[in-house]
Design a protein around this motif. Sequence first.
Motif, PDB file in Angstrom:
ATOM      1  N   ASP A 101       0.835  -0.919  -0.023  1.00 16.30           N
ATOM      2  CA  ASP A 101       0.010   0.047   0.007  1.00 16.30           C
ATOM      3  C   ASP A 101       0.848   1.131  -0.193  1.00 16.30           C
ATOM      4  OD1 ASP A 101      -2.132   1.734   0.353  1.00 16.30           O
ATOM      5  OD2 ASP A 101      -2.465   1.488   2.276  1.00 16.30           O
ATOM      6  N   TRP A 102       0.531   2.075  -0.867  1.00 14.10           N
ATOM      7  CA  TRP A 102       1.103   3.512  -0.913  1.00 14.10           C
ATOM      8  C   TRP A 102       0.453   4.560  -0.227  1.00 14.10           C
ATOM      9  CZ3 TRP A 102      -0.560   8.138  -2.852  1.00 14.10           C
ATOM     10  CH2 TRP A 102       0.204   9.138  -2.899  1.00 14.10           C
ATOM     11  N   THR A 103       1.035   5.048   0.949  1.00 16.00           N
ATOM     12  CA  THR A 103       0.317   6.328   1.665  1.00 16.00           C
ATOM     13  C   THR A 103       0.849   7.784   1.296  1.00 16.00           C
ATOM     14  OG1 THR A 103       1.921   5.672   3.509  1.00 16.00           O
ATOM     15  CG2 THR A 103      -0.435   4.616   3.477  1.00 16.00           C
ATOM     16  N   ASP A 111       5.816  10.520   2.067  1.00  9.89           N
ATOM     17  CA  ASP A 111       4.980   9.109   1.703  1.00  9.89           C
ATOM     18  C   ASP A 111       5.712   7.780   1.675  1.00  9.89           C
ATOM     19  OD1 ASP A 111       6.684   9.975  -0.537  1.00  9.89           O
ATOM     20  OD2 ASP A 111       5.548   9.046  -1.815  1.00  9.89           O
ATOM     21  N   HIS A 113       5.671   3.519   1.191  1.00  5.32           N
ATOM     22  CA  HIS A 113       5.255   1.895   0.962  1.00  5.32           C
ATOM     23  C   HIS A 113       4.968   1.161   2.245  1.00  5.32           C
ATOM     24  CE1 HIS A 113       7.132   3.288  -2.996  1.00  5.32           C
ATOM     25  NE2 HIS A 113       5.933   3.236  -3.551  1.00  5.32           N
ATOM     26  N   SER A 150      -7.275   4.694   6.696  1.00  5.75           N
ATOM     27  CA  SER A 150      -6.671   3.946   5.589  1.00  5.75           C
ATOM     28  C   SER A 150      -5.842   2.815   6.229  1.00  5.75           C
ATOM     29  CB  SER A 150      -5.443   4.811   5.419  1.00  5.75           C
ATOM     30  OG  SER A 150      -4.804   5.241   6.306  1.00  5.75           O
ATOM     31  N   ARG A 154      -6.825  -1.236   4.516  1.00  2.00           N
ATOM     32  CA  ARG A 154      -5.237  -1.796   4.292  1.00  2.00           C
ATOM     33  C   ARG A 154      -5.593  -3.297   4.726  1.00  2.00           C
ATOM     34  NH1 ARG A 154      -1.444   0.862   7.094  1.00  2.00           N
ATOM     35  NH2 ARG A 154      -1.563   2.338   5.423  1.00  2.00           N
ATOM     36  N   TYR A 169      -2.500  -4.850  -4.280  1.00  2.00           N
ATOM     37  CA  TYR A 169      -1.821  -3.615  -4.301  1.00  2.00           C
ATOM     38  C   TYR A 169      -3.003  -2.530  -4.020  1.00  2.00           C
ATOM     39  CZ  TYR A 169       0.447   0.663  -5.984  1.00  2.00           C
ATOM     40  OH  TYR A 169       0.802   2.103  -6.013  1.00  2.00           O
ATOM     41  N   GLU A 171      -3.494   1.938  -2.864  1.00  2.00           N
ATOM     42  CA  GLU A 171      -3.054   3.353  -2.824  1.00  2.00           C
ATOM     43  C   GLU A 171      -3.741   3.855  -1.657  1.00  2.00           C
ATOM     44  OE1 GLU A 171      -2.618   5.185  -6.449  1.00  2.00           O
ATOM     45  OE2 GLU A 171      -0.952   3.648  -7.208  1.00  2.00           O
TER      46      GLU A 171
END
Length: 176
Positions: A101-103, A111, A113, A150, A154, A169, A171
Amino acid sequence: MSASHAGDPAAFAADVLDEGPAEPEHEPGVASRRPTKTCAGGALIRDSTGRVLFVVPTYKAVLDIPGGMAEDDESPKAAAVREVREELGLTVALGPLLVVDWTPRNGVWRDCHQFVFDGGVVDGAVACDPELSGVVYLSLDGAAPRIYPSLHRRLTLAVAALESGTTRYAEFGREV
């Protein structure tokens, strides 16, 4: 150390040597102008009833899963193993990757990963780190008021990945 080399430092060292000499900087300063991203590894640990293990940090107002930021030259999986050992006093052989997950940037935090691995089933875990005031096992719905939205998204994906056997995957916690 990468998961593929876990327990075999000689193989890891050989792979590093096989890459050859360090890549030179052909344009002076180009590397220092590149963005710096962080990454973190966490473990989805459940108890025998299926509740998720959350840690209670002393340095923030929300719950989190065991894990943390990767250090220099440390893989996300190695970071998760290290953090679980530091936070809970447990040595775990993490299972498969469940979610990447990208935050986005959040205040002072860059930011990131976020990697979530299967931490298996552990009943009766306790906090062993002064950065934690305890641990709690909760359902995802029960945890929702006490975790970032978030993270809830996730972890919902992580549970689905565990059930399906398919890595997800995302975001900001939303599968894309």
